[in-house]
Design a protein around this motif. Structure first.
Motif, PDB file in Angstrom:
ATOM      1  N   GLY A 160      33.603  24.897  61.238  1.00  0.00           N
ATOM      2  CA  GLY A 160      34.136  25.779  60.198  1.00  0.00           C
ATOM      3  C   GLY A 160      33.226  25.910  58.994  1.00  0.00           C
ATOM      4  O   GLY A 160      32.218  25.231  58.861  1.00  0.00           O
ATOM      5  N   PHE A 161      33.599  26.808  58.088  1.00  0.00           N
ATOM      6  CA  PHE A 161      32.806  27.048  56.887  1.00  0.00           C
ATOM      7  C   PHE A 161      33.664  27.738  55.831  1.00  0.00           C
ATOM      8  O   PHE A 161      34.719  28.294  56.115  1.00  0.00           O
ATOM      9  CB  PHE A 161      31.585  27.913  57.201  1.00  0.00           C
ATOM     10  N   GLN A 162      33.174  27.706  54.596  1.00  0.00           N
ATOM     11  CA  GLN A 162      33.756  28.444  53.479  1.00  0.00           C
ATOM     12  C   GLN A 162      32.706  29.424  52.994  1.00  0.00           C
ATOM     13  O   GLN A 162      31.548  29.044  52.786  1.00  0.00           O
ATOM     14  CB  GLN A 162      34.150  27.513  52.335  1.00  0.00           C
ATOM     15  N   ALA A 163      33.098  30.681  52.828  1.00  0.00           N
ATOM     16  CA  ALA A 163      32.173  31.718  52.375  1.00  0.00           C
ATOM     17  C   ALA A 163      32.678  32.347  51.089  1.00  0.00           C
ATOM     18  O   ALA A 163      33.886  32.395  50.838  1.00  0.00           O
ATOM     19  CB  ALA A 163      32.027  32.798  53.444  1.00  0.00           C
ATOM     20  N   SER A 164      31.755  32.816  50.291  1.00  0.00           N
ATOM     21  CA  SER A 164      32.062  33.546  49.069  1.00  0.00           C
ATOM     22  C   SER A 164      31.249  34.840  49.084  1.00  0.00           C
ATOM     23  O   SER A 164      30.056  34.816  49.388  1.00  0.00           O
ATOM     24  CB  SER A 164      31.705  32.714  47.844  1.00  0.00           C
ATOM     25  N   VAL A 165      31.907  35.958  48.763  1.00  0.00           N
ATOM     26  CA  VAL A 165      31.253  37.268  48.765  1.00  0.00           C
ATOM     27  C   VAL A 165      31.422  37.885  47.385  1.00  0.00           C
ATOM     28  O   VAL A 165      32.530  37.943  46.858  1.00  0.00           O
ATOM     29  CB  VAL A 165      31.872  38.194  49.841  1.00  0.00           C
ATOM     30  N   ALA A 166      30.328  38.347  46.791  1.00  0.00           N
ATOM     31  CA  ALA A 166      30.360  39.024  45.498  1.00  0.00           C
ATOM     32  C   ALA A 166      29.953  40.484  45.698  1.00  0.00           C
ATOM     33  O   ALA A 166      28.968  40.776  46.371  1.00  0.00           O
ATOM     34  CB  ALA A 166      29.409  38.358  44.519  1.00  0.00           C
ATOM     35  N   LEU A 167      30.750  41.394  45.134  1.00  0.00           N
ATOM     36  CA  LEU A 167      30.478  42.828  45.196  1.00  0.00           C
ATOM     37  C   LEU A 167      30.160  43.310  43.785  1.00  0.00           C
ATOM     38  O   LEU A 167      30.977  43.154  42.883  1.00  0.00           O
ATOM     39  CB  LEU A 167      31.683  43.586  45.736  1.00  0.00           C
ATOM     40  N   THR A 168      28.987  43.909  43.606  1.00  0.00           N
ATOM     41  CA  THR A 168      28.576  44.405  42.297  1.00  0.00           C
ATOM     42  C   THR A 168      28.482  45.919  42.338  1.00  0.00           C
ATOM     43  O   THR A 168      27.879  46.490  43.245  1.00  0.00           O
ATOM     44  CB  THR A 168      27.211  43.809  41.900  1.00  0.00           C
ATOM     45  N   ASN A 169      29.067  46.571  41.355  1.00  0.00           N
ATOM     46  CA  ASN A 169      28.991  48.026  41.222  1.00  0.00           C
ATOM     47  C   ASN A 169      27.708  48.375  40.484  1.00  0.00           C
ATOM     48  O   ASN A 169      27.616  48.233  39.271  1.00  0.00           O
ATOM     49  CB  ASN A 169      30.212  48.548  40.462  1.00  0.00           C
ATOM     50  N   GLU A 170      26.710  48.830  41.217  1.00  0.00           N
ATOM     51  CA  GLU A 170      25.433  49.212  40.621  1.00  0.00           C
ATOM     52  C   GLU A 170      25.333  50.715  40.404  1.00  0.00           C
ATOM     53  O   GLU A 170      24.282  51.217  40.010  1.00  0.00           O
ATOM     54  CB  GLU A 170      24.286  48.722  41.503  1.00  0.00           C
ATOM     55  N   GLY A 171      26.428  51.432  40.654  1.00  0.00           N
ATOM     56  CA  GLY A 171      26.439  52.879  40.474  1.00  0.00           C
ATOM     57  C   GLY A 171      26.785  53.257  39.048  1.00  0.00           C
ATOM     58  O   GLY A 171      26.929  52.413  38.175  1.00  0.00           O
ATOM     59  N   SER A 172      26.912  54.558  38.820  1.00  0.00           N
ATOM     60  CA  SER A 172      27.333  55.023  37.505  1.00  0.00           C
ATOM     61  C   SER A 172      28.808  55.377  37.581  1.00  0.00           C
ATOM     62  O   SER A 172      29.229  56.153  38.419  1.00  0.00           O
ATOM     63  CB  SER A 172      26.499  56.232  37.067  1.00  0.00           C
ATOM     64  N   GLY A 173      29.592  54.754  36.761  1.00  0.00           N
ATOM     65  CA  GLY A 173      31.032  54.960  36.768  1.00  0.00           C
ATOM     66  C   GLY A 173      31.759  53.855  37.510  1.00  0.00           C
ATOM     67  O   GLY A 173      31.176  53.109  38.294  1.00  0.00           O
ATOM     68  N   ALA A 174      33.035  53.742  37.242  1.00  0.00           N
ATOM     69  CA  ALA A 174      33.863  52.689  37.838  1.00  0.00           C
ATOM     70  C   ALA A 174      34.223  53.018  39.282  1.00  0.00           C
ATOM     71  O   ALA A 174      34.286  54.176  39.671  1.00  0.00           O
ATOM     72  CB  ALA A 174      35.134  52.506  37.016  1.00  0.00           C
ATOM     73  N   VAL A 175      34.457  51.995  40.053  1.00  0.00           N
ATOM     74  CA  VAL A 175      34.933  52.108  41.430  1.00  0.00           C
ATOM     75  C   VAL A 175      36.416  51.750  41.424  1.00  0.00           C
ATOM     76  O   VAL A 175      36.823  50.773  40.808  1.00  0.00           O
ATOM     77  CB  VAL A 175      34.164  51.130  42.351  1.00  0.00           C
TER      78      VAL A 175
END
Length: 88
Positions: free
Chosen positions: A8-23
């Motif tokens: 088994g394992f533990q994972a962490s995922v980070a999502l960064t908005n590099e665009g212009s404007g909010a998602v």
């Protein structure tokens, strides 16, 4: 990967908005043969033999410009974890 143990394992995922404007709302696919046994700060939309479709939780769907949200999960399965493919 944050941590690993036999089977088994533990994972962490980070999502960064590099665009212009909010998602408003995000979704991604994780191609993996491993089973996700627990997930936090996200929801599993679907699962098939190739992997999982994951989306935001109710409280972290909005990502401001240059901001980051993250989620994590526990996985299990045979074999050493080499990598996970993420598709936005």
């Amino acid at each position: 990967m944050v941590n690993a143990w036999s089977g088994g394992f533990q994972a962490s995922v980070a999502l960064t908005n590099e665009g212009s404007g909010a998602v408003q709302g995000w979704q991604l696919r994780i191609d993996t043969p491993y089973e996700i046994t627990q997930i936090w700060n996200a929801e599993i939309v679907s699962h098939d033999a190739a992997g999982y479709v994951i989306r935001n939780a109710a409280w972290n769907g909005g990502i401001a410009e240059d901001a980051t949200v993250s989620f994590g999960f526990l996985g299990q399965g045979a074999g050493a974890l080499a990598s996970l493919d993420l598709v936005l």
